[in-house]
Write a protein that holds these residues in place. Structure first.
Motif, PDB file in Angstrom:
ATOM      1  N   GLY A 173      10.856   4.517  -4.938  1.00 38.08           N
ATOM      2  CA  GLY A 173       9.541   4.359  -4.327  1.00 38.08           C
ATOM      3  C   GLY A 173       8.507   5.290  -4.924  1.00 38.08           C
ATOM      4  N   LEU A 174       8.890   6.530  -5.160  1.00 36.09           N
ATOM      5  CA  LEU A 174       7.964   7.511  -5.725  1.00 36.09           C
ATOM      6  C   LEU A 174       7.528   7.141  -7.137  1.00 36.09           C
ATOM      7  CD1 LEU A 174       9.663  10.764  -4.394  1.00 36.09           C
ATOM      8  CD2 LEU A 174       7.367   9.955  -3.787  1.00 36.09           C
ATOM      9  N   GLU A 175       8.377   6.446  -7.864  1.00 41.62           N
ATOM     10  CA  GLU A 175       8.017   6.034  -9.220  1.00 41.62           C
ATOM     11  C   GLU A 175       6.845   5.049  -9.224  1.00 41.62           C
ATOM     12  OE1 GLU A 175      12.440   6.582 -11.301  1.00 41.62           O
ATOM     13  OE2 GLU A 175      11.689   4.570 -10.822  1.00 41.62           O
ATOM     14  N   SER A 176       6.583   4.421  -8.089  1.00 43.06           N
ATOM     15  CA  SER A 176       5.451   3.492  -7.987  1.00 43.06           C
ATOM     16  C   SER A 176       4.121   4.225  -7.897  1.00 43.06           C
ATOM     17  CB  SER A 176       5.604   2.619  -6.737  1.00 43.06           C
ATOM     18  OG  SER A 176       5.358   3.390  -5.557  1.00 43.06           O
ATOM     19  N   GLU A 177       4.187   5.534  -7.629  1.00 39.45           N
ATOM     20  CA  GLU A 177       3.001   6.375  -7.408  1.00 39.45           C
ATOM     21  C   GLU A 177       2.236   5.952  -6.153  1.00 39.45           C
ATOM     22  OE1 GLU A 177       0.733   6.606 -11.025  1.00 39.45           O
ATOM     23  OE2 GLU A 177       2.305   7.754 -12.043  1.00 39.45           O
ATOM     24  N   LYS A 178       2.912   5.262  -5.261  1.00 36.99           N
ATOM     25  CA  LYS A 178       2.363   4.952  -3.941  1.00 36.99           C
ATOM     26  C   LYS A 178       3.017   5.886  -2.922  1.00 36.99           C
ATOM     27  CE  LYS A 178       1.973   0.011  -5.134  1.00 36.99           C
ATOM     28  NZ  LYS A 178       0.555  -0.310  -4.965  1.00 36.99           N
ATOM     29  N   PRO A 179       2.394   6.083  -1.742  1.00 35.37           N
ATOM     30  CA  PRO A 179       3.032   6.909  -0.710  1.00 35.37           C
ATOM     31  C   PRO A 179       4.392   6.347  -0.309  1.00 35.37           C
ATOM     32  CG  PRO A 179       0.732   6.487  -0.168  1.00 35.37           C
ATOM     33  CD  PRO A 179       1.061   5.601  -1.328  1.00 35.37           C
ATOM     34  N   VAL A 180       5.313   7.246   0.002  1.00 32.72           N
ATOM     35  CA  VAL A 180       6.664   6.856   0.413  1.00 32.72           C
ATOM     36  C   VAL A 180       6.981   7.485   1.767  1.00 32.72           C
ATOM     37  CG1 VAL A 180       9.137   7.058  -0.105  1.00 32.72           C
ATOM     38  CG2 VAL A 180       7.502   6.554  -1.946  1.00 32.72           C
ATOM     39  N   TRP A 181       7.443   6.660   2.688  1.00 30.67           N
ATOM     40  CA  TRP A 181       7.910   7.129   3.993  1.00 30.67           C
ATOM     41  C   TRP A 181       9.407   6.880   4.067  1.00 30.67           C
ATOM     42  CZ3 TRP A 181       3.932   4.650   7.926  1.00 30.67           C
ATOM     43  CH2 TRP A 181       2.645   5.137   7.634  1.00 30.67           C
ATOM     44  N   LEU A 182      10.130   7.808   4.648  1.00 29.02           N
ATOM     45  CA  LEU A 182      11.582   7.691   4.777  1.00 29.02           C
ATOM     46  C   LEU A 182      11.956   7.519   6.240  1.00 29.02           C
ATOM     47  CD1 LEU A 182      14.557   7.933   3.886  1.00 29.02           C
ATOM     48  CD2 LEU A 182      14.289  10.431   3.998  1.00 29.02           C
ATOM     49  N   GLY A 183      12.735   6.481   6.522  1.00 29.01           N
ATOM     50  CA  GLY A 183      13.255   6.262   7.864  1.00 29.01           C
ATOM     51  C   GLY A 183      14.767   6.455   7.881  1.00 29.01           C
ATOM     52  N   LEU A 184      15.223   7.457   8.612  1.00 35.78           N
ATOM     53  CA  LEU A 184      16.653   7.743   8.743  1.00 35.78           C
ATOM     54  C   LEU A 184      17.162   7.176  10.062  1.00 35.78           C
ATOM     55  CD1 LEU A 184      16.562  11.497   7.650  1.00 35.78           C
ATOM     56  CD2 LEU A 184      17.447   9.591   6.281  1.00 35.78           C
ATOM     57  N   THR A 185      18.390   6.667  10.057  1.00 38.44           N
ATOM     58  CA  THR A 185      19.004   6.175  11.288  1.00 38.44           C
ATOM     59  C   THR A 185      20.196   7.056  11.643  1.00 38.44           C
ATOM     60  OG1 THR A 185      20.023   4.264  12.395  1.00 38.44           O
ATOM     61  CG2 THR A 185      20.372   4.441  10.026  1.00 38.44           C
ATOM     62  N   VAL A 186      20.275   7.430  12.921  1.00 35.19           N
ATOM     63  CA  VAL A 186      21.305   8.366  13.385  1.00 35.19           C
ATOM     64  C   VAL A 186      22.277   7.659  14.316  1.00 35.19           C
ATOM     65  CG1 VAL A 186      19.809  10.389  13.138  1.00 35.19           C
ATOM     66  CG2 VAL A 186      19.866   9.149  15.327  1.00 35.19           C
ATOM     67  N   GLN A 187      23.421   8.304  14.518  1.00 35.69           N
ATOM     68  CA  GLN A 187      24.421   7.758  15.422  1.00 35.69           C
ATOM     69  C   GLN A 187      23.915   7.844  16.863  1.00 35.69           C
ATOM     70  OE1 GLN A 187      28.348   9.408  14.816  1.00 35.69           O
ATOM     71  NE2 GLN A 187      28.067   9.540  12.589  1.00 35.69           N
ATOM     72  N   ASP A 188      24.143   6.794  17.620  1.00 33.52           N
ATOM     73  CA  ASP A 188      23.633   6.777  18.988  1.00 33.52           C
ATOM     74  C   ASP A 188      24.381   7.738  19.903  1.00 33.52           C
ATOM     75  OD1 ASP A 188      21.566   4.872  18.570  1.00 33.52           O
ATOM     76  OD2 ASP A 188      23.059   3.294  18.512  1.00 33.52           O
ATOM     77  N   ASP A 239       0.828  -1.206   0.000  1.00 37.70           N
ATOM     78  CA  ASP A 239       0.000   0.000   0.000  1.00 37.70           C
ATOM     79  C   ASP A 239       0.862   1.257   0.000  1.00 37.70           C
ATOM     80  OD1 ASP A 239      -2.717  -1.203   0.301  1.00 37.70           O
ATOM     81  OD2 ASP A 239      -1.816  -1.998   2.134  1.00 37.70           O
ATOM     82  N   LEU A 240       2.095   1.123   0.473  1.00 33.95           N
ATOM     83  CA  LEU A 240       3.063   2.214   0.504  1.00 33.95           C
ATOM     84  C   LEU A 240       4.443   1.599   0.611  1.00 33.95           C
ATOM     85  CD1 LEU A 240       3.618   3.620   4.016  1.00 33.95           C
ATOM     86  CD2 LEU A 240       1.754   2.033   3.679  1.00 33.95           C
ATOM     87  N   PHE A 241       5.472   2.425   0.540  1.00 32.31           N
ATOM     88  CA  PHE A 241       6.846   1.951   0.696  1.00 32.31           C
ATOM     89  C   PHE A 241       7.519   2.704   1.832  1.00 32.31           C
ATOM     90  CE2 PHE A 241       6.121   0.471  -3.626  1.00 32.31           C
ATOM     91  CZ  PHE A 241       6.709  -0.785  -3.582  1.00 32.31           C
ATOM     92  N   ILE A 242       8.264   1.944   2.653  1.00 32.27           N
ATOM     93  CA  ILE A 242       9.094   2.547   3.692  1.00 32.27           C
ATOM     94  C   ILE A 242      10.558   2.336   3.312  1.00 32.27           C
ATOM     95  CG2 ILE A 242       9.729   2.622   6.115  1.00 32.27           C
ATOM     96  CD1 ILE A 242       7.044   1.533   6.850  1.00 32.27           C
ATOM     97  N   CYS A 243      11.265   3.434   3.110  1.00 27.91           N
ATOM     98  CA  CYS A 243      12.713   3.405   2.895  1.00 27.91           C
ATOM     99  C   CYS A 243      13.322   3.474   4.288  1.00 27.91           C
ATOM    100  CB  CYS A 243      13.162   4.593   2.056  1.00 27.91           C
ATOM    101  SG  CYS A 243      12.179   4.867   0.566  1.00 27.91           S
TER     102      CYS A 243
END
Length: 298
Positions: A158-173, A138-142
């Motif tokens: 992900g955007l090329e699919s024309e589905k919603p895209v969510w971005l998950g970034l990971t940071v240094q602890d 239903d959507l994509f999570i990067c």
């Protein structure tokens, strides 16, 4: 009533704890191949715990990772099986409103952007994954994106699919103002704020690190959120290692983790859940707290 989307928790670590198989560098993909019912049942447990969205169990089923294990021929099968497991779990739950997210993960290794593919090669691989996963997504999570370049390639595909895209970034602890690549979180947020993605979240970092990032993240005009991990540290993990290299924290009980999650909601998060070492009991605790705080209908 405010609406908060509750994600599932981490698949890989929970699957390994339920499996009779030894840990391998293929991690959750190995369980997917050999014990698909475990994947379906874990999806179902997360849904029954209150999750509104489950993510396909394809995190380690990337062309590069499978090639490293001489298993590239299993690429199509792994994605087909993952989609079947997720859709069957949703059907069994009776909660037809539950969404399924396609998974666009780091292509080579988590937390190690120095090993990432060049941009065009990354984009090509992500396009392959989008095509494979689109039928059930239903959507994509990067997710668990450690560098701006890899995140951009995943988002574009992900955007090329024309589905919603969510971005998950990971940071240094230990330096949460930085991505794992050493790039500034502030710079990354500026870049992705300009892209037509639907949400920006922080994931697979310690909850304390996510807390420290909130003043920056809360300035976004996108939907925001977070799903943390329960690892002591990720610095020892390298490409090709097994997750047995990582130690889980003993101080993140379901109640303790729910305290973090609800604090993010109180500061504007509309997407929360869990990553590695966060299981169904944690999601159940968050769900109950959301209901009690009237962020969820009874």
């Amino acid at each position: 009533m405010s609406k908060v989307v509750l994600l599932d928790g981490g698949m890989g670590q929970e699957l390994l704890s339920r499996s009779q198989r030894p840990a391998t560098p293929m991690w959750s993909a190995d369980v997917m191949l050999h014990e698909p019912s475990l994947v379906r049942d874990l999806h179902l447990d997360f849904i029954r715990s209150g999750a509104d969205l489950i993510t396909l169990n394809t995190y380690t089923a990337t062309p590069t990772r499978l090639t490293r294990q001489n298993a590239l021929s299993k690429l199509q099968d792994l994605h087909t099986m993952a989609m079947s497991a997720a859709t069957e779990a949703r059907q069994l739950s009776g909660r037809t409103e539950v969404k399924i997210a396609g998974c666009l993960p780091p292509l080579v290794a988590s937390y190690r952007p120095e090993f990432a593919l060049p941009y065009q090669a990354s984009l090509d691989s992500y396009r392959t994954l989008v095509k494979l996963q689109s039928p059930a997504s239903d959507l994509f999570i990067c997710e668990t994106m450690s560098s701006i370049d890899e995140a951009k390639a995943a988002c574009v595909a992900g955007l090329e699919s024309e589905k919603p895209v969510w971005l998950g970034l990971t940071v240094q602890d230990d330096q949460p103002q930085l991505l794992r690549s050493g790039e500034s979180l502030k710079d990354a947020l500026t870049i992705f704020e300009a892209m037509p993605i639907e949400a920006i979240v922080l994931n697979c970092s310690q909850p304390e690190a996510i807390d420290a990032c909130w003043p920056l993240l809360s300035k976004s005009t996108k939907k925001i959120g977070a799903y943390a991990n329960g690892f002591v540290s990720v610095t020892s993990l390298y490409p090709g290692d097994t997750v047995e290299e990582l130690q889980s924290r003993q101080d993140l009980s379901p109640k303790h983790y729910a305290d973090y999650a609800l604090s993010w909601v109180e500061r504007g998060a509309t997407i929360i859940g869990g990553c590695c070492e966060i299981g169904p009991e944690h999601i159940k605790a968050i769900h109950q707290r959301l209901v009690d705080a009237k962020f969820k209908p009874f």
